[in-house]
Motif scaffolding. Structure first.
Motif, PDB file in Angstrom:
ATOM      1  N   VAL A  42       0.843  -1.190   0.000  1.00 20.06           N
ATOM      2  CA  VAL A  42       0.000   0.000   0.000  1.00 20.06           C
ATOM      3  C   VAL A  42       0.877   1.238   0.000  1.00 20.06           C
ATOM      4  CG1 VAL A  42      -1.907  -1.150   1.182  1.00 20.06           C
ATOM      5  CG2 VAL A  42      -0.144  -0.002   2.530  1.00 20.06           C
ATOM      6  N   THR A  43       0.250   2.373  -0.307  1.00 19.53           N
ATOM      7  CA  THR A  43       0.988   3.647  -0.349  1.00 19.53           C
ATOM      8  C   THR A  43       0.320   4.686   0.540  1.00 19.53           C
ATOM      9  OG1 THR A  43      -0.259   4.237  -2.347  1.00 19.53           O
ATOM     10  CG2 THR A  43       1.928   3.270  -2.649  1.00 19.53           C
ATOM     11  N   ALA A  44      -0.363   4.243   1.581  1.00 20.06           N
ATOM     12  CA  ALA A  44      -1.084   5.161   2.458  1.00 20.06           C
ATOM     13  C   ALA A  44      -0.147   6.131   3.168  1.00 20.06           C
ATOM     14  CB  ALA A  44      -1.903   4.380   3.475  1.00 20.06           C
ATOM     15  N   THR A  45       1.122   5.742   3.359  1.00 27.91           N
ATOM     16  CA  THR A  45       2.095   6.616   4.020  1.00 27.91           C
ATOM     17  C   THR A  45       2.967   7.355   3.004  1.00 27.91           C
ATOM     18  OG1 THR A  45       3.729   4.834   4.188  1.00 27.91           O
ATOM     19  CG2 THR A  45       2.173   5.097   6.024  1.00 27.91           C
ATOM     20  N   ALA A  55       1.592   0.931  10.193  1.00 32.70           N
ATOM     21  CA  ALA A  55       0.769   1.407  11.299  1.00 32.70           C
ATOM     22  C   ALA A  55      -0.433   2.180  10.751  1.00 32.70           C
ATOM     23  CB  ALA A  55       1.592   2.292  12.230  1.00 32.70           C
ATOM     24  N   GLY A  56      -1.621   1.834  11.222  1.00 32.38           N
ATOM     25  CA  GLY A  56      -2.831   2.518  10.781  1.00 32.38           C
ATOM     26  C   GLY A  56      -3.897   1.537  10.356  1.00 32.38           C
ATOM     27  N   ALA A  57      -5.144   1.976  10.453  1.00 33.10           N
ATOM     28  CA  ALA A  57      -6.293   1.156  10.059  1.00 33.10           C
ATOM     29  C   ALA A  57      -6.541   1.355   8.571  1.00 33.10           C
ATOM     30  CB  ALA A  57      -7.516   1.541  10.881  1.00 33.10           C
ATOM     31  N   ILE A  58      -6.123   0.393   7.778  1.00 35.93           N
ATOM     32  CA  ILE A  58      -6.185   0.495   6.322  1.00 35.93           C
ATOM     33  C   ILE A  58      -6.849  -0.757   5.764  1.00 35.93           C
ATOM     34  CG2 ILE A  58      -4.877   0.845   4.195  1.00 35.93           C
ATOM     35  CD1 ILE A  58      -2.543   1.795   6.036  1.00 35.93           C
ATOM     36  N   SER A  59      -7.826  -0.560   4.891  1.00 34.14           N
ATOM     37  CA  SER A  59      -8.443  -1.667   4.171  1.00 34.14           C
ATOM     38  C   SER A  59      -8.120  -1.536   2.693  1.00 34.14           C
ATOM     39  CB  SER A  59      -9.965  -1.667   4.368  1.00 34.14           C
ATOM     40  OG  SER A  59     -10.308  -1.839   5.721  1.00 34.14           O
ATOM     41  N   VAL A  60      -7.932  -2.658   2.039  1.00 36.82           N
ATOM     42  CA  VAL A  60      -7.591  -2.666   0.621  1.00 36.82           C
ATOM     43  C   VAL A  60      -8.563  -3.572  -0.117  1.00 36.82           C
ATOM     44  CG1 VAL A  60      -5.825  -3.170  -1.105  1.00 36.82           C
ATOM     45  CG2 VAL A  60      -5.158  -2.267   1.128  1.00 36.82           C
ATOM     46  N   LEU A  61      -9.112  -3.069  -1.208  1.00 35.65           N
ATOM     47  CA  LEU A  61      -9.962  -3.865  -2.088  1.00 35.65           C
ATOM     48  C   LEU A  61      -9.273  -3.970  -3.433  1.00 35.65           C
ATOM     49  CD1 LEU A  61     -13.376  -2.118  -1.336  1.00 35.65           C
ATOM     50  CD2 LEU A  61     -12.455  -4.165  -0.263  1.00 35.65           C
ATOM     51  N   GLY A  62      -8.980  -5.191  -3.853  1.00 36.70           N
ATOM     52  CA  GLY A  62      -8.341  -5.392  -5.146  1.00 36.70           C
ATOM     53  C   GLY A  62      -9.329  -5.222  -6.286  1.00 36.70           C
ATOM     54  N   GLY A  63      -8.796  -4.998  -7.480  1.00 38.46           N
ATOM     55  CA  GLY A  63      -9.641  -4.768  -8.647  1.00 38.46           C
ATOM     56  C   GLY A  63     -10.583  -5.909  -8.930  1.00 38.46           C
ATOM     57  N   GLU A 143      -7.574   1.851  -1.685  1.00 42.05           N
ATOM     58  CA  GLU A 143      -7.078   1.915  -0.313  1.00 42.05           C
ATOM     59  C   GLU A 143      -8.014   2.789   0.512  1.00 42.05           C
ATOM     60  OE1 GLU A 143      -3.061   3.279  -0.246  1.00 42.05           O
ATOM     61  OE2 GLU A 143      -2.355   1.776  -1.679  1.00 42.05           O
ATOM     62  N   ILE A 144      -8.501   2.268   1.617  1.00 39.86           N
ATOM     63  CA  ILE A 144      -9.401   2.986   2.518  1.00 39.86           C
ATOM     64  C   ILE A 144      -8.672   3.159   3.841  1.00 39.86           C
ATOM     65  CG2 ILE A 144     -11.644   2.968   3.666  1.00 39.86           C
ATOM     66  CD1 ILE A 144     -12.564   1.006   1.437  1.00 39.86           C
ATOM     67  N   SER A 145      -8.263   4.381   4.126  1.00 38.92           N
ATOM     68  CA  SER A 145      -7.499   4.682   5.339  1.00 38.92           C
ATOM     69  C   SER A 145      -8.416   5.379   6.332  1.00 38.92           C
ATOM     70  CB  SER A 145      -6.302   5.577   5.013  1.00 38.92           C
ATOM     71  OG  SER A 145      -5.450   4.959   4.074  1.00 38.92           O
ATOM     72  N   ARG A 146      -8.579   4.785   7.515  1.00 39.73           N
ATOM     73  CA  ARG A 146      -9.448   5.356   8.539  1.00 39.73           C
ATOM     74  C   ARG A 146      -8.613   6.086   9.587  1.00 39.73           C
ATOM     75  NH1 ARG A 146     -10.854   0.441   7.364  1.00 39.73           N
ATOM     76  NH2 ARG A 146     -10.002  -0.519   9.253  1.00 39.73           N
ATOM     77  N   GLN A 149      -6.186  11.900   8.160  1.00 40.41           N
ATOM     78  CA  GLN A 149      -5.078  11.834   7.207  1.00 40.41           C
ATOM     79  C   GLN A 149      -4.578  13.241   6.885  1.00 40.41           C
ATOM     80  OE1 GLN A 149      -4.052   8.626   6.191  1.00 40.41           O
ATOM     81  NE2 GLN A 149      -5.548   8.071   7.762  1.00 40.41           N
ATOM     82  N   GLY A 150      -4.758  14.140   7.853  1.00 45.89           N
ATOM     83  CA  GLY A 150      -4.460  15.552   7.617  1.00 45.89           C
ATOM     84  C   GLY A 150      -3.015  15.837   7.281  1.00 45.89           C
ATOM     85  N   THR A 151      -2.089  15.032   7.790  1.00 38.76           N
ATOM     86  CA  THR A 151      -0.677  15.333   7.569  1.00 38.76           C
ATOM     87  C   THR A 151      -0.256  15.072   6.130  1.00 38.76           C
ATOM     88  OG1 THR A 151      -0.210  14.775   9.862  1.00 38.76           O
ATOM     89  CG2 THR A 151       1.653  14.862   8.352  1.00 38.76           C
ATOM     90  N   LEU A 152      -0.607  13.902   5.598  1.00 41.11           N
ATOM     91  CA  LEU A 152      -0.130  13.523   4.272  1.00 41.11           C
ATOM     92  C   LEU A 152      -1.140  13.793   3.169  1.00 41.11           C
ATOM     93  CD1 LEU A 152       1.762  10.184   5.018  1.00 41.11           C
ATOM     94  CD2 LEU A 152       2.709  12.463   4.668  1.00 41.11           C
ATOM     95  N   TYR A 153      -2.433  13.615   3.451  1.00 42.59           N
ATOM     96  CA  TYR A 153      -3.431  13.790   2.404  1.00 42.59           C
ATOM     97  C   TYR A 153      -4.203  15.096   2.548  1.00 42.59           C
ATOM     98  CZ  TYR A 153      -2.555   9.207   0.515  1.00 42.59           C
ATOM     99  OH  TYR A 153      -1.965   8.139  -0.089  1.00 42.59           O
ATOM    100  N   GLY A 154      -4.154  15.696   3.722  1.00 42.33           N
ATOM    101  CA  GLY A 154      -4.579  17.069   3.889  1.00 42.33           C
ATOM    102  C   GLY A 154      -6.040  17.341   3.659  1.00 42.33           C
ATOM    103  N   ARG A 155      -6.350  18.024   2.568  1.00 41.56           N
ATOM    104  CA  ARG A 155      -7.627  18.689   2.385  1.00 41.56           C
ATOM    105  C   ARG A 155      -8.815  17.756   2.597  1.00 41.56           C
ATOM    106  NH1 ARG A 155      -9.587  23.375   0.881  1.00 41.56           N
ATOM    107  NH2 ARG A 155     -11.577  23.475  -0.212  1.00 41.56           N
TER     108      ARG A 155
END
Length: 995
Positions: A42-45, A55-63, A143-146, A149-155
């Protein structure tokens, strides 16, 4: 946002933890299942990391799972991951979806309403909730990040983010795939992908497309009980004359959509790559109607539903690695969103009203409200520059810069023919949002097992608004209908702005707008008009205004900046805007009382997000972590007119703020069966300044719309006309001409006694109370029983909340042929705190069925201790799959079961109430959704080498019905229209894959 070639993401990932099986076999050419739980990158970080080591609550759904579950857009993601609700709001959403995560959700879909969950495609931010309806096809993963995510994904990633990663061109191999689907309601889907290496290992092009048509599953009928004024019938509707009655199989709720994408990947050097994609989405699917409980899939339409929606997206990424030490990445996105939407907002639900079962004197037995979004166009651009370390070191760093700009034009009409009130038009030529942010993160591996991560982001936002906010149109005096004005304006060869500016002052957006080419005529050939500036009544709240006495203005608005000269220049408008944006008040006196509803507004916001995380790996395959992080949702502003004080107020919507504390655990049990992955998270969130759409209540309309000192006694009065012995109160909310007032006296918010039942003594007392209130006394706004109330839908900072919960995800290869996966969640705390009755100078009330509710509407203070909506106390999902090997082929059977506990549809938590008219308790009109279960079934055959497959499926096998949202009624029908889930669907899919 790429993925390492050395490890492919499994396409069967449920609950975020990868499973082996048939899909992995397809991708590699095998036809037998793998023997280990597959590693997911994943690339959530903002770096490629192993899901189970992140580290973090992340769910991934493949195509492949997205395809197998029929998830073709974000609206189909409901309950696919822990604490995630994705809700199709149908009529209310105007082409948008609501994304709720961990109990936090947006309540507005207008152009100044932002989501709480950031939505990205290939790392590019998608600003409008409507944009998330874009089709999901040829996707590599989601990728579903719970959590913030203000630091890296912001808006607007207040409580999480969703990132869709599309498949990129392959510079090595030619490939082609395609699929067909047919199901009930004549559902037809065709999709295909073509990959062509143009220059081996250097340049490749990939093209993909998707097409779908489906009949509606709603039973659509003409609204045969509707009574229109002036002897009109449904056939007189210009909307029907242009688009038909809309009750066929292709009517409201049908699907007609397609999309295509072309992308290119250029890798001229080993360390340099350039990726670009262009995508077009076309949607002509008429929005599904809102209906009532007990008749979930039946609607009665007076006008057709029409949709013409288009999204064009250009996305690009340039990546360059310097000396295996630093990676530079630039991401660019440009999107144009446009739609034209026509919907029958009430969908005939007045037939279910208690007013029809036991009418009180003056009850209106029919109601009609047609919404026509003539043009919504949003242009947005964003770019991001990121530099990150790639060298081997215990300290890794990342810094970046983000820039975003959005400009929205919107022009929409609300047609109210049964209220004898013409059409309300909102014309907003330019609403801009800009944002800049600088961010960074440091990851420090303190020891071999312990790592510290610290992030920081500084954001500067700006909102500006240049607009003609509201007008109304009427036929000539003495006539009662303006039915379908926007159609006649278009047919008359005029633009809406020309029509609206035809009798307005030549300032702001009206500056330089030419005259009408000819009079615009309505249903019966009579010219329509925009109310003039000095005709003695308010065309709408704040536009235009009658004359105001200077002494009264001083008494009602002490300290306000007073304008006495006519507002005729842009410089004057900008000066008023400057004062309002500073949080000060403006009073308009004398000639300035003819001020048009035209504004220039500007507001700036800034905030800082941060995160601190510590994780520990006590052994291989084990991770424990703790994080503290913040997130913000952008602020906004809105100008409105205070009808009692006769002044304008700039309502500033402060940014939301969230601070989250999370403890997590991830474990890989390789020896349990053929491999078991478990992930758990415990979170606590402190939520501040929740932004909420709410109806503000300005007290009695008799007092609210103070036209001026009509009788010279020094007080502000409303116009009162006796029509056949009945006192009729001029109502700005109903938009009626005070000189020809013919309307339902209880048009909005009657609190018990209809106004026509008031005695002369009561009327005299009401006049006295209103006059007192309008002279600046400390007395509260008058609120007499039986008086219609002034209501206005506004955005406010509603209050705070506390949320805490537990999430558990699992993926277990029980044997080489059996797999079990899913999740469970439990809400431990969900509580609204400190609601703010002083958010605006009005009463803040719910509007749910108030006129038929004993005790009327609850005030905002009643929400203290309520639960946030769309946050079930408990949810559970389990997916069981079994493989049946047949030679080199495979048959896979799957059962998908999910359970949701009950939840609220709004922050008001309205349950059963006592009906005034029925004299009984009503329980099917509130906003509580009871617990429910869903079952999906799939049976799939995969041929040798995974080159061919065919699958039978059924979703919602048991035909469960549940509400995904509700519309807060502002009319007196006392009926709550709801949006509901889809009924049982079934069909067959087949496809081929030569990749």
């Amino acid at each position: 946002m790429g993925i390492s070639k050395r490890r492919a993401v499994s396409a069967v990932t449920v609950g975020g933890l990868a499973l082996c099986g048939v899909v992995g076999a397809q991708e590699s050419g095998r036809s037998t299942p793998q023997l280990a739980v597959e590693e997911v990158i994943v690339t959530a970080t903002r770096r490629e990391t192993n899901l189970m080591e992140t580290a973090g609550a992340i769910s991934v759904l493949g195509g492949q799972e997205l395809e197998a579950r029929g998830i073709i857009n974000i609206a189909r993601l409901d309950s696919i991951a822990p604490n995630l609700k994705v809700l199709d709001q149908q009529n209310q959403g105007m082409g948008a979806v609501q994304i709720a995560m961990r109990g936090i959700v947006n309540s507005s879909f207008i152009e100044i309403g932002d989501p709480n969950v950031g939505f990205h495609v290939d790392g590019v931010y998608m600003s409008r909730p409507q944009s998330s309806l874009n089709l999901l096809f040829d996707a590599q993963r989601m990728e579903i990040s719970r959590g913030p995510q203000g630091t890296l994904y912001g808006r607007n990633s207040t409580v999480g983010s969703i990132n869709v990663v599309n498949n990129r061109p392959d510079t090595d191999d030619f490939g082609v795939s395609g699929s067909l689907e047919y199901g009930n309601y004549d559902n037809k889907i065709v999709s295909g992908v073509l990959n062509v290496p143009v220059i081996q290992d250097v340049l490749a092009i990939r093209a993909s497309g998707f097409w779908q048509e489906r009949d509606t599953y709603y039973n659509l009928h003409d609204d045969d009980i509707l009574v229109l004024p002036g002897g009109l019938t449904l056939e007189d509707s210009p909307y029907r004359q242009q688009w038909g009655n809309g009750t066929g199989d292709d009517g409201a709720g049908a699907i007609d959509q397609n999309a295509w994408r072309i992308s290119a990947l250029l890798t001229p050097l080993e360390d340099l790559s350039l990726y670009a994609s262009y995508e077009v989405f076309n949607n002509k699917s008429p929005i599904a109607p809102s209906t009532v409980r007990g008749s979930e899939y039946t609607a009665y339409l007076s006008n057709p539903h029409v949709t013409d929606q288009k999204i064009e997206s250009l996305r690009g990424e340039l990546k360059y690695e310097i000396a295996d030490a630093v990676e530079l990445k630039a991401t660019y996105g440009d999107q144009t969103y446009n739609h034209e939407i026509l919907v029958d907002l009430d969908a005939g639900t007045s037939r279910y009203s208690p007013e029809r079962a036991n009418a009180l004197p003056g009850d209106s037995l029919t109601f009609e409200q047609t919404f026509y979004d003539r043009d919504w166009t949003t242009d947005s651009t964003s770019y991001e520059l990121v530099a990150s370390s790639t060298y081997d070191s215990s300290v890794q760093w990342l810094v970046g810069y983000f820039n975003f700009k959005e400009d929205t034009f919107r022009d929409f009409w609300i047609d109210l023919p049964t209220n004898n009130s013409g059409i309300i038009n909102f014309n907003q030529p330019s609403r801009e949002a800009t944002s800049e942010a600088a961010f960074g993160r440091i990851d420090w591996k303190i020891t071999g097992d312990v790592k510290l991560a610290v992030g920081l982001r500084r954001t500067e936002d700006q909102r500006t608004d240049t607009g003609v906010n509201r007008f109304s149109s009427f036929p000539e005096p003495g006539l009662i209908n303006a039915f379908g004005s926007p159609v006649f304006v278009a047919n008359g060869g005029a633009t809406d702005l020309e029509f609206l500016c035809s009798q307005n002052l030549p300032v702001g957006p009206c500056a330089g707008v030419g005259p009408l080419p000819s009079p615009i005529t309505g249903v019966n050939g009579v010219p329509l008009r925009v109310p003039g500036l000095n005709d003695g009544f308010a065309a709408a709240v704040g536009s235009p205004i009658g004359q105001v006495d200077a002494g009264i203005a001083a008494a009602t608005a002490p300290g306000a900046s007073v304008f006495t000269n006519a507002i005729t220049t842009d410089a004057q408008l900008r000066e008023i805007s400057r004062i309002l944006s500073a949080g000060q008040e403006v009073a308009l006196v004398g000639a300035a009382g003819s001020f048009p509803r035209v504004f220039f507004t500007n507001q700036e916001f800034s905030y800082t997000d941060w995160s601190v995380g510590l994780d520990w790996s006590p052994r291989d395959g084990s991770l424990m972590y703790g994080t503290v992080s913040t997130g913000h949702k952008a602020g906004s502003q809105e100008i409105f007119y205070h009808p009692r004080l006769h002044q304008f107020i700039n309502s500033i919507l402060e940014p939301e703020e969230l601070i989250s504390y999370e403890l997590g655990w991830k474990e890989q049990f390789e020896q349990v069966g053929e491999g078991l992955n478990v992930s758990a998270a415990l979170f606590y969130m402190d939520y501040k300044d929740k932004q909420q759409s709410v109806f503000v209540d300005g007290g009695d309309l008799f007092c609210a719309d103070t036209f001026g000192d009509f009788n010279g006694d020094g007080f502000l009065e409303n116009f009162v006309q006796f029509l056949q012995g009945v006192p009729i109160f001029a109502s700005s909310a109903a938009l009626v001409n005070s000189g020809n007032a013919i309307l339902r006296p209880d048009v909005i918010g009657v609190d018990g006694q209809p106004s026509w039942e008031l005695s002369p003594a009561q009327i005299q007392q009401a006049v006295a109370n209103c006059s007192q209130g309008s002279t600046g006394t400390d007395a509260p706004l008058a609120d007499q029983p039986g008086m219609p109330n002034f209501l206005e839908l506004m955005q406010i900072n509603f209050g705070d909340a506390t949320i805490a919960g537990l999430e558990l995800e699992y993926a277990w290869n029980i044997t080489t042929q059996d797999r079990l996966s899913g999740f469970a969640t439990m809400n431990l705390i969900n509580e609204v705190k400190d609601p703010r009755p002083d958010a605006l100078p009005f009463n803040l009330n719910d509007s749910l069925a108030c006129s038929d509710r004993v005790g009327g509407c609850p005030n905002i203070l009643a929400t203290d201790g309520n639960e946030l909506p769309f946050a079930p106390d408990f949810t559970f999902r389990a997916v069981y799959e079994h493989d049946f090997p047949i030679g080199n082929s495979l048959i896979t059977a799957a059962v998908d079961f999910s359970y949701s506990g009950d939840y609220w549809l709004s922050v008001w938590n309205t349950d059963c109430y006592q009906s005034v008219r029925l004299g009984t308790e009503v329980c099917n009109n509130g906003d509580k959704q009871e617990a429910y279960e869903l079952v999906d079934l799939r049976l799939r055959y995969t041929g040798p080498g995974g080159k061919f497959w065919i699958e039978g499926f059924s979703t919602n096998v048991t035909g469960t019905k549940y509400a995904t949202g509700s519309i807060r009624p502002t009319n007196e029908d006392s009926v709550t229209p709801y949006a509901f889930n889809a009924p049982r669907m079934y069909g067959v899919r087949t496809g081929f894959n030569f990749f």
